[in-house]
Design a protein around this motif. Structure first.
Motif, PDB file in Angstrom:
ATOM      1  N   LEU A   1       0.868  -1.109   0.098  1.00 50.18           N
ATOM      2  CA  LEU A   1      -0.072  -0.019  -0.108  1.00 50.18           C
ATOM      3  C   LEU A   1       0.742   1.204   0.107  1.00 50.18           C
ATOM      4  O   LEU A   1       0.481   2.158  -0.701  1.00 50.18           O
ATOM      5  CB  LEU A   1      -0.945   0.014   1.128  1.00 50.18           C
ATOM      6  N   ASP A   2       1.931   1.479   0.546  1.00 51.06           N
ATOM      7  CA  ASP A   2       2.655   2.355   0.755  1.00 51.06           C
ATOM      8  C   ASP A   2       3.414   2.687  -0.548  1.00 51.06           C
ATOM      9  O   ASP A   2       3.310   4.046  -0.922  1.00 51.06           O
ATOM     10  CB  ASP A   2       3.799   2.197   1.571  1.00 51.06           C
ATOM     11  N   ARG A   3       3.629   1.773  -1.270  1.00 52.58           N
ATOM     12  CA  ARG A   3       4.226   1.674  -2.623  1.00 52.58           C
ATOM     13  C   ARG A   3       2.981   2.403  -3.608  1.00 52.58           C
ATOM     14  O   ARG A   3       3.450   3.208  -4.483  1.00 52.58           O
ATOM     15  CB  ARG A   3       4.890   0.773  -3.444  1.00 52.58           C
ATOM     16  N   TRP A   4       2.098   1.874  -3.301  1.00 51.44           N
ATOM     17  CA  TRP A   4       0.714   2.314  -4.218  1.00 51.44           C
ATOM     18  C   TRP A   4       0.879   3.812  -4.007  1.00 51.44           C
ATOM     19  O   TRP A   4       0.539   4.656  -4.972  1.00 51.44           O
ATOM     20  CB  TRP A   4      -0.518   1.768  -3.686  1.00 51.44           C
ATOM     21  N   HIS A   5       0.644   4.331  -2.585  1.00 53.37           N
ATOM     22  CA  HIS A   5       0.454   5.610  -2.264  1.00 53.37           C
ATOM     23  C   HIS A   5       1.871   6.641  -3.282  1.00 53.37           C
ATOM     24  O   HIS A   5       1.592   7.715  -3.741  1.00 53.37           O
ATOM     25  CB  HIS A   5       0.706   5.999  -0.938  1.00 53.37           C
ATOM     26  N   LYS A   6       3.151   5.885  -3.104  1.00 52.63           N
ATOM     27  CA  LYS A   6       4.183   6.766  -3.696  1.00 52.63           C
ATOM     28  C   LYS A   6       4.037   7.009  -5.082  1.00 52.63           C
ATOM     29  O   LYS A   6       4.248   8.093  -6.142  1.00 52.63           O
ATOM     30  CB  LYS A   6       5.468   6.139  -3.348  1.00 52.63           C
ATOM     31  N   LEU A   7       3.572   5.732  -5.821  1.00 56.01           N
ATOM     32  CA  LEU A   7       3.284   5.758  -7.236  1.00 56.01           C
ATOM     33  C   LEU A   7       2.340   6.811  -7.802  1.00 56.01           C
ATOM     34  O   LEU A   7       2.005   7.158  -8.746  1.00 56.01           O
ATOM     35  CB  LEU A   7       3.163   4.210  -7.698  1.00 56.01           C
ATOM     36  N   GLN A   8       0.926   6.619  -6.792  1.00 54.78           N
ATOM     37  CA  GLN A   8      -0.154   7.394  -7.227  1.00 54.78           C
ATOM     38  C   GLN A   8       0.419   8.890  -7.182  1.00 54.78           C
ATOM     39  O   GLN A   8      -0.020   9.768  -7.949  1.00 54.78           O
ATOM     40  CB  GLN A   8      -1.009   7.294  -6.159  1.00 54.78           C
ATOM     41  N   ALA A   9       0.956   9.351  -6.087  1.00 56.50           N
ATOM     42  CA  ALA A   9       1.452  10.774  -5.957  1.00 56.50           C
ATOM     43  C   ALA A   9       2.522  11.039  -7.281  1.00 56.50           C
ATOM     44  O   ALA A   9       2.499  12.090  -7.674  1.00 56.50           O
ATOM     45  CB  ALA A   9       2.240  10.768  -4.586  1.00 56.50           C
ATOM     46  N   GLU A  10       3.456  10.142  -7.525  1.00 55.29           N
ATOM     47  CA  GLU A  10       4.338  10.664  -8.619  1.00 55.29           C
ATOM     48  C   GLU A  10       3.398  10.555  -9.858  1.00 55.29           C
ATOM     49  O   GLU A  10       3.776  11.615 -10.726  1.00 55.29           O
ATOM     50  CB  GLU A  10       5.261   9.445  -8.622  1.00 55.29           C
ATOM     51  N   ASN A  11       2.503   9.722 -10.051  1.00 56.05           N
ATOM     52  CA  ASN A  11       1.584  10.000 -11.325  1.00 56.05           C
ATOM     53  C   ASN A  11       1.103  11.184 -11.304  1.00 56.05           C
ATOM     54  O   ASN A  11       0.887  12.052 -12.501  1.00 56.05           O
ATOM     55  CB  ASN A  11       0.586   8.622 -11.401  1.00 56.05           C
ATOM     56  N   ARG A  12       0.272  11.645 -10.277  1.00 54.63           N
ATOM     57  CA  ARG A  12      -0.392  12.907 -10.221  1.00 54.63           C
ATOM     58  C   ARG A  12       0.818  13.755 -10.479  1.00 54.63           C
ATOM     59  O   ARG A  12       0.361  14.952 -11.201  1.00 54.63           O
ATOM     60  CB  ARG A  12      -1.264  13.031  -9.000  1.00 54.63           C
ATOM     61  N   ALA A  13       1.848  13.914 -10.147  1.00 57.16           N
ATOM     62  CA  ALA A  13       2.725  15.215 -10.212  1.00 57.16           C
ATOM     63  C   ALA A  13       3.336  15.332 -11.531  1.00 57.16           C
ATOM     64  O   ALA A  13       3.530  16.270 -11.908  1.00 57.16           O
ATOM     65  CB  ALA A  13       3.769  14.873  -9.250  1.00 57.16           C
ATOM     66  N   ASN A  14       3.470  14.079 -12.390  1.00 57.42           N
ATOM     67  CA  ASN A  14       4.048  14.058 -13.660  1.00 57.42           C
ATOM     68  C   ASN A  14       2.999  14.261 -14.683  1.00 57.42           C
ATOM     69  O   ASN A  14       3.119  14.338 -15.717  1.00 57.42           O
ATOM     70  CB  ASN A  14       4.927  12.981 -13.768  1.00 57.42           C
ATOM     71  N   THR A  15       1.687  13.787 -14.617  1.00 59.50           N
ATOM     72  CA  THR A  15       0.741  13.803 -15.243  1.00 59.50           C
ATOM     73  C   THR A  15       0.469  15.173 -15.980  1.00 59.50           C
ATOM     74  O   THR A  15      -0.329  15.991 -15.164  1.00 59.50           O
ATOM     75  CB  THR A  15      -0.562  12.996 -15.160  1.00 59.50           C
ATOM     76  N   VAL A  16       0.275  15.626 -17.256  1.00 56.57           N
ATOM     77  CA  VAL A  16      -0.075  16.717 -17.814  1.00 56.57           C
ATOM     78  C   VAL A  16      -1.739  16.665 -17.914  1.00 56.57           C
ATOM     79  O   VAL A  16      -2.244  15.750 -18.532  1.00 56.57           O
ATOM     80  CB  VAL A  16       0.526  16.887 -19.218  1.00 56.57           C
ATOM     81  N   LEU A  17      -1.927  17.921 -17.361  1.00 56.32           N
ATOM     82  CA  LEU A  17      -3.466  18.314 -17.564  1.00 56.32           C
ATOM     83  C   LEU A  17      -3.981  19.178 -18.401  1.00 56.32           C
ATOM     84  O   LEU A  17      -3.061  20.069 -18.687  1.00 56.32           O
ATOM     85  CB  LEU A  17      -4.337  18.662 -16.258  1.00 56.32           C
ATOM     86  N   HIS A  18      -5.082  19.068 -19.487  1.00 55.97           N
ATOM     87  CA  HIS A  18      -5.291  20.021 -20.355  1.00 55.97           C
ATOM     88  C   HIS A  18      -6.536  20.856 -19.876  1.00 55.97           C
ATOM     89  O   HIS A  18      -7.324  20.303 -19.794  1.00 55.97           O
ATOM     90  CB  HIS A  18      -5.777  19.295 -21.664  1.00 55.97           C
ATOM     91  N   SER A  19      -6.236  22.145 -19.925  1.00 58.96           N
ATOM     92  CA  SER A  19      -7.542  22.941 -19.573  1.00 58.96           C
ATOM     93  C   SER A  19      -7.553  24.213 -20.426  1.00 58.96           C
ATOM     94  O   SER A  19      -6.871  24.491 -21.332  1.00 58.96           O
ATOM     95  CB  SER A  19      -7.086  23.516 -18.237  1.00 58.96           C
ATOM     96  N   GLY A  20      -8.570  24.874 -20.376  1.00 58.75           N
ATOM     97  CA  GLY A  20      -9.145  26.037 -21.253  1.00 58.75           C
ATOM     98  C   GLY A  20     -10.057  25.453 -22.280  1.00 58.75           C
ATOM     99  O   GLY A  20     -10.327  24.473 -22.504  1.00 58.75           O
ATOM    100  N   PRO A  21     -10.661  26.646 -22.935  1.00 58.53           N
ATOM    101  CA  PRO A  21     -11.625  26.435 -24.109  1.00 58.53           C
ATOM    102  C   PRO A  21     -11.120  25.393 -25.004  1.00 58.53           C
ATOM    103  O   PRO A  21      -9.919  25.127 -25.508  1.00 58.53           O
ATOM    104  CB  PRO A  21     -11.815  27.882 -24.528  1.00 58.53           C
ATOM    105  N   ARG A  22     -12.240  24.837 -25.697  1.00 61.22           N
ATOM    106  CA  ARG A  22     -11.482  23.748 -26.795  1.00 61.22           C
ATOM    107  C   ARG A  22     -10.905  24.552 -27.969  1.00 61.22           C
ATOM    108  O   ARG A  22     -11.285  25.660 -28.353  1.00 61.22           O
ATOM    109  CB  ARG A  22     -12.788  23.164 -27.453  1.00 61.22           C
TER     110      ARG A  22
END
Length: 336
Positions: free
Chosen positions: A303-324
């Motif tokens: 579970l600890d490794r799950w937490h670490k990888l989830q946090a890393e994935n959120r930090a590194n994942t690019v989100l797209h925002s703004g009007p189309r």
């Protein structure tokens, strides 16, 4: 198309050809360099170049492209069936690793290279790419018992195939034959020195003069030296293709939410039973995941490794925002 079928050509790619492209020649990218590429035709290799507005970095080893008969310029790249890519430190775009691969052999040796956390990173990215993962344990000839390594590897993901072998043994390729049938494409990933080049030689059944160079292991830390310096596609015995890759020193997890859910299926399946829909599985009351840890049904370390990888994935994942049509890209959390 018989020769192309041996390179992995299938209905998926044939269906993408427009009537106007009937005269074009499909070839498969075998190596990628800074300004040029080599491609397999089914009867040999040719040098090909990207169009004027493109660069070679936009192509991956394993890509299928169309060229004019007798020409060297890529007219069009066909849609990929699978694509493994990774985020590198400080880069704005993700690095393309391999494309159109059916099975990924994640190679690690039964020594100090065996690292559960790194294997989980590979699995998350391979899952996300839609590629079937197989853990390959090498150097079993240097141990009296390799069973503990196999058991640890099998526990990483539900129904995960694990094959333990001696890459130098005459029957090394036999254990991997279920994934190396005609028209299949496999790729090798793993740290330097784990035996990828030796395994490639076994799969390809190359003569000693044509074999891939192999390296020794440093006695001080059990780490390997780089012998493969670039990705390359090879035909192997049995009618399949294999893509060899250099060892990767860093492996950041990004854009791999589905891959992590598959890797940590036991956490994913427990989550709907938590009292709160947005439960972080860390401290909330009524957390079904924490209850499983308390009951001994789920490892706290897992579970600890799950937490670490989830946090890393959120930090590194690019989100797209703004009007189309006017979207901006931002990474969650701090850039890595």
């Amino acid at each position: 198309m018989t020769a192309l079928s041996g390179l992995g050509w299938s209905r998926f790619f044939a269906a993408q050809l427009d009537p106007a492209e009937v005269g074009l020649v499909p070839v498969r990218i075998a190596t990628v360099h800074r300004s040029r590429m080599m491609a397999e035709t089914g009867t040999g290799q040719i040098r090909v170049y990207p169009q004027a507005h493109a660069t070679a970095t936009e192509f991956a080893v394993g890509d299928w492209v169309l060229v004019e008969p007798g020409g060297q310029t890529v007219v069009r790249r066909l849609e990929r069936r699978t694509l493994l890519q990774r985020q590198t430190e400080g880069a704005r775009t993700r690095q393309l690793i391999v494309a159109n691969v059916d099975t990924m052999f994640i190679v690690t040796s039964c020594n100090d290279d065996f690292n559960i956390a790194r294997l989980e990173r590979y699995l998350a990215l391979v899952n996300e790419a839609g590629i079937t993962p197989v853990i390959v344990l090498t150097k079993i000839d240097q141990l009296e018992h390799a069973r503990s390594y196999s058991d640890e590897a099998k526990a990483l993901q539900r129904d995960l195939p694990v094959v333990a072998l001696n890459a130098k043994a005459p029957d090394a390729a036999g254990g991997l034959s279920p994934w190396c049938g005609p028209g299949q494409t496999v790729a090798l990933v793993g740290s330097s020195g784990v035996g990828k080049s030796t395994l490639l030689n076994a799969l390809a059944q190359k003569a000693p003069t044509e074999a891939q160079l192999t390296g020794s292991i440093r006695e001080g830390d059990g780490k390997g030296r780089h012998t493969t310096t670039s990705r390359s596609l090879h035909a192997i015995a049995g009618g399949a293709c294999v893509i060899d890759t250099p060892g990767m020193r860093t492996l950041h997890v990004s854009n791999a939410t589905a891959g992590l859910d598959m890797l940590f299926a036991e956490v994913t399946e427990l989550a709907p039973n938590c009292r709160f829909k947005d439960c972080s599985h860390a401290h909330e009351p009524g957390c079904a995941v924490q209850a499983a840890v308390a009951a001994g049904d789920l490892s706290a370390a897992r579970l600890d490794r799950w937490h670490k990888l989830q946090a890393e994935n959120r930090a590194n994942t690019v989100l797209h925002s703004g009007p189309r049509g006017n979207k901006t890209s931002n990474a969650k959390g701090r850039p890595r």
